[in-house]
Design an enzyme around this catalytic site. Sequence first.
Site, PDB file in Angstrom:
ATOM      1  N   ASN A 240       1.005  -1.196  -0.026  1.00  0.00           N
ATOM      2  CA  ASN A 240       0.034  -0.133   0.028  1.00  0.00           C
ATOM      3  C   ASN A 240       0.717   1.284   0.049  1.00  0.00           C
ATOM      4  O   ASN A 240       0.772   2.085   0.913  1.00  0.00           O
ATOM      5  CB  ASN A 240      -0.862  -0.125   1.367  1.00  0.00           C
TER       6      ASN A 240
ATOM      7  N   HIS B 290      -8.349   3.644   8.003  1.00  0.00           N
ATOM      8  CA  HIS B 290      -8.850   2.531   7.686  1.00  0.00           C
ATOM      9  C   HIS B 290     -10.212   2.036   7.994  1.00  0.00           C
ATOM     10  O   HIS B 290     -11.064   1.524   7.141  1.00  0.00           O
ATOM     11  CB  HIS B 290      -8.054   1.337   8.211  1.00  0.00           C
TER      12      HIS B 290
END
Length: 538
Positions: free
Chosen positions: A361, A392
């Site tokens: 990521n 998140h």
Amino acid sequence: MLCKVLCKALCKVLCKVLCKVLCKVLCKVLCKVLSKVLCKVLCKVNFVVCQLFALLAAVWFRTYLHSSKTSSFIRHVVATLLGLYLAVFCFGWYALHFLVQSGVSYCIMIIIGMEHMHKYCFVFALGYLVVCQITRVYIFDYGQYSADFSGPMMIMTQKITSLAYEIHDGMFRKDEDLTPSQRDLAVRRMPSLLEYLSYNCNFMGILAGPLCSYKDYITFIEGRSHHVTRSGEDGREAPPCGGAEPSPNAAVVQKLVVCGLSLLVHLTVSNAFPVEYNIDAHFQATASWPTKVLYLYVSLLAARPKYYFAWTLADAINNAAGFGFRGYDRHGEARWDLISNLRIQQIERSTSFKMFLDNWNIQTALWLKRVCYERTTWNPTVQTFVLSAIWHGVYPGYYLTFLTGVLMTLAARAMRNNFRHYFLKSPQRKLLYDVVTWAATQVAVSYTVVPFVLLSIKPSFAFYSSWSYCLHIAGLLVLLFLPVKKTQRGQDPHEHRRLSRSKKFDENSWGQNSFPTTTNNVCNQGPAQAARHPSGTE
């Protein structure tokens, strides 16, 4: 006789009533289960179909709306309209959240002064995302990994906050107060509403990203990607690329092959090794420790291909549109990894916790570095992991994972600083060090991210309890008994960054000791000028 007749009659009536009630209950339960399963399947199919449509649209965009054939205005309009169409097709009226978040943030940029605009944008964009995540998780769909509207909003939050900080750097702060990467990314004028919406809502990245800098996106739309002057790792300007515009076809095909293989592995292998089996009572009671360790690694390894598929497909879509060209490698081959979100080989061969994070990521790591790690003065590692957990989502497992990640990162850094130099004296020792640290890293990463997959508190603590919190205890002991080198915050920040970068480039790695930087590093003219790796400060 009468009693027998009455009993039989009552039994028949009761049986009929019970059968009807049971049938209704079973039908309701089955309908709910089937609807959830079908919803998850349809959402995933919907996402893949929309991304494949975006891939075809990207090829059409590069062929028929090339910057040499049409104006930037038309390219902005088409990219925005196609993106909004995909959003509405996938999420229906929930796509309005994208416009609300983007629209209010743009109003904040226009109304609030440049000195504090970035803070208000950050608070609003992240706060709006958290509110949407809370309503989706705790009101509508707890525990379901369906294609939800908060996923694209996570990318949009990154773009809004990144742009706000880049405008603040370019229109308020002095150049001498900026780091080289901040100076490169600084935006010197307020974007128009069309440019802003195109950056946030373009069809190439609205569903799965990845994040890109505003300047890189505008450079692509205006057709200057292959001949723009970029900054090298030493902060000096590298010469612009010459010659014809490189074709992304080979890179796109290669990435689509990776997507196909990742999807095949996900469909065939991932279900055979569920992460949830790590907390199965029979498995915990009967499995030996080596078996537990091996299954933990294999189950988390099998969980990664779905991310490989989604992120690589998103990268291929951007490349197919002509976006993502970084420069040329040492062999003179075009590099299309400017906005790539992962490096699979480096992930699977990681020999440190930080190296794994730097290659997983990637664009999110860059965002965390830009808006948090570089700008905070107190314990940047902890603040960065906390921000990552908030971004998140609101599942408790996320917070357990990222708080554990702080401990693992600091412990791994202490171990590396205290022991690595003893193993560099011979190739054999170095090989032994790499093998041991690879195994330790893979187990530590798997141990850390189990709550991220399990989501809830109870199963997460059940897993850690089955392991007796051994890696938590080991990490704490390392931090207690090994000296830790602190970041030199007292010296001149520019000198510290230069020293950090020079030290970083002495490592033959992809950045296992730092967050990677955001610069579009180099646009080399030939094999004589080797391509450089992204870098950063610790």
